[in-house]
Design an enzyme around this catalytic site. Sequence first.
Site, PDB file in Angstrom:
ATOM      1  N   ASP A  52       0.957  -1.216  -0.368  1.00 18.42           N
ATOM      2  CA  ASP A  52      -0.196   0.175  -0.341  1.00 18.42           C
ATOM      3  C   ASP A  52       1.048   1.467   0.291  1.00 18.42           C
ATOM      4  OD1 ASP A  52      -2.277  -2.187   0.135  1.00 18.42           O
ATOM      5  OD2 ASP A  52      -3.278  -0.488   1.568  1.00 18.42           O
ATOM      6  N   ASN A  94      -5.045  -2.157  -4.042  1.00 21.59           N
ATOM      7  CA  ASN A  94      -6.172  -2.096  -3.723  1.00 21.59           C
ATOM      8  C   ASN A  94      -5.964  -1.001  -2.277  1.00 21.59           C
ATOM      9  OD1 ASN A  94      -8.778  -3.285  -3.124  1.00 21.59           O
ATOM     10  ND2 ASN A  94      -7.927  -4.930  -2.465  1.00 21.59           N
ATOM     11  N   ASP A 325     -11.121  -3.491  11.509  1.00 22.17           N
ATOM     12  CA  ASP A 325      -9.894  -3.982  11.682  1.00 22.17           C
ATOM     13  C   ASP A 325      -9.854  -4.835  12.612  1.00 22.17           C
ATOM     14  OD1 ASP A 325     -10.583  -2.961   8.741  1.00 22.17           O
ATOM     15  OD2 ASP A 325      -8.712  -1.761   9.140  1.00 22.17           O
ATOM     16  N   GLU A 353     -11.060  -5.112   1.966  1.00 22.94           N
ATOM     17  CA  GLU A 353     -10.279  -6.170   0.455  1.00 22.94           C
ATOM     18  C   GLU A 353     -11.092  -6.942  -0.015  1.00 22.94           C
ATOM     19  OE1 GLU A 353      -6.980  -3.943   3.155  1.00 22.94           O
ATOM     20  OE2 GLU A 353      -9.480  -4.108   3.028  1.00 22.94           O
ATOM     21  N   HIS A 399      -5.504  -9.350   2.911  1.00 25.86           N
ATOM     22  CA  HIS A 399      -4.169  -9.576   3.927  1.00 25.86           C
ATOM     23  C   HIS A 399      -4.331  -9.675   5.486  1.00 25.86           C
ATOM     24  CE1 HIS A 399      -4.658  -4.912   5.834  1.00 25.86           C
ATOM     25  NE2 HIS A 399      -5.776  -4.960   5.182  1.00 25.86           N
ATOM     26  N   ARG A 400      -5.884  -9.363   6.167  1.00 33.91           N
ATOM     27  CA  ARG A 400      -6.315  -9.692   7.425  1.00 33.91           C
ATOM     28  C   ARG A 400      -7.363 -10.534   7.675  1.00 33.91           C
ATOM     29  NH1 ARG A 400      -4.668  -5.437   9.671  1.00 33.91           N
ATOM     30  NH2 ARG A 400      -5.159  -3.614   9.215  1.00 33.91           N
ATOM     31  N   LYS A 425       0.503  -6.529   1.854  1.00 32.63           N
ATOM     32  CA  LYS A 425       0.098  -5.429   1.824  1.00 32.63           C
ATOM     33  C   LYS A 425       0.073  -4.748   3.063  1.00 32.63           C
ATOM     34  CE  LYS A 425      -4.944  -3.395   1.794  1.00 32.63           C
ATOM     35  NZ  LYS A 425      -4.645  -3.087   0.535  1.00 32.63           N
TER      36      LYS A 425
END
Length: 440
Positions: A52, A94, A325, A353, A399-400, A425
């Site tokens: 990012d 993204n 998040d 995402e 990613h999460r 990311k």
Amino acid sequence: MTAIPSLCLSPVSRAQGQVYLPGSKSISNRVLLLAALAAGTTRLTGLLDSDDTKVMLAALRQLGVQVDAPSSTEVQIQGCTPFPVKQAQLFLGNAGTAVRPLTAALSFMGGDYQVSGVPRMHERPIGDLVEALRQLGAGIQYLGNSGYPPLEIGPGQIQAQHIVKVNGSVSSQFLTALLLAAPIYTRATGQALTIEVQGELISKPYILITLNLMARFGVQVQQEGWQRFTISATAAYRSPGTMAIEGDASSASYFMALGAVGGGPVHIHGVGSESIQGDIAFADTIEAMGATVTRHADSIEVAGIQVARGEKLKAFDQDFNLIPDAAMTAATLALYADGPCTLRNIGSWRVKETDRIHAMHTELEKLGAKVESGPDWVRVYPVEPSRWQAATIATYDDHRMAMCFSLAAFGPVPVTILEPDCVSKTFPDYFSVFQGLVQA
């Protein structure tokens, strides 16, 4: 570098050690743009080295901003407004923290720009931001589906408006984008601008990050609750000189969770009680679940139960609107609770995402959990030891998802993470750091 198609995590029982967090994504991309817009030269240290931030840096260079990078975590930026390059095609992956603020800033630069990203970015809404910018005279056209990137941003006819209205109920990044770009607009028009939020503003702590960083760059925003934000006619960004970026509080949540279920202690360096990031409040969540949390100014230490011994966390029913998040980590911890856990007010997961409510529901069920979900909530029932299932977890290029499901390794069966490189990311070294903390 060749991508790794999957990563199999064997069951683990303990977690302890020291973690040094990468820089905050939310802070890194905000200050990169602020430094580019500010008068003077800004030196940033502790910058997040990730996909990012790389797309933001590449975009700034493409726009003619002078960027020198002595290392992957340190940059020096010579600010310039407006940007020297007046025509560019920008690919931003993204990265919502790049697409939204750059769209707003470029709307007042008087050039011709195209902004695009990966296919998922073209499914993430931006219509509320575009509508607000059009109120101010921005010349923005959709190149695909209405309300979504990719976008074409032309010179427009900037109009002197005292008030602009923006919807706050879909993404706080729309308000952040308007706030960051407002001093460019007020400079062009010579008058103050008030941003009025329509609907209930979500993810308020991220707006506090934006306001805090704007103040560090010399722009104080007059705030009336969460409905009105006024930027003065004389607002102008000035470099603070050197600025250190604190660690990523969202990333800290995974290591807090490790300490909570793996005994610990896990000592997390880079964020603490003085953090400006809202996700640091995840420490309160795991504390309520039974972990022991010790807070320091710039670090946190977590010790907890050992699920491998049959010990359980305390169940929760919580509104996670302020920390969406980090809330994903709580959804995975629910596997080890003493009852069903409910996450409420997480509708923003739908436009991240991936559709994270759908993704978490689907992948948690693979492990043997009973899961219920609705438009803005998820309920996860813990998995009894005999019902755990070895599973292959899809990550949806999110990613999460990959980092959250690493916590499933505390179950009694192997778990395989597909496309684990998606963590690049925000945290390229996540799995090596994880493996350095856990023990069988």
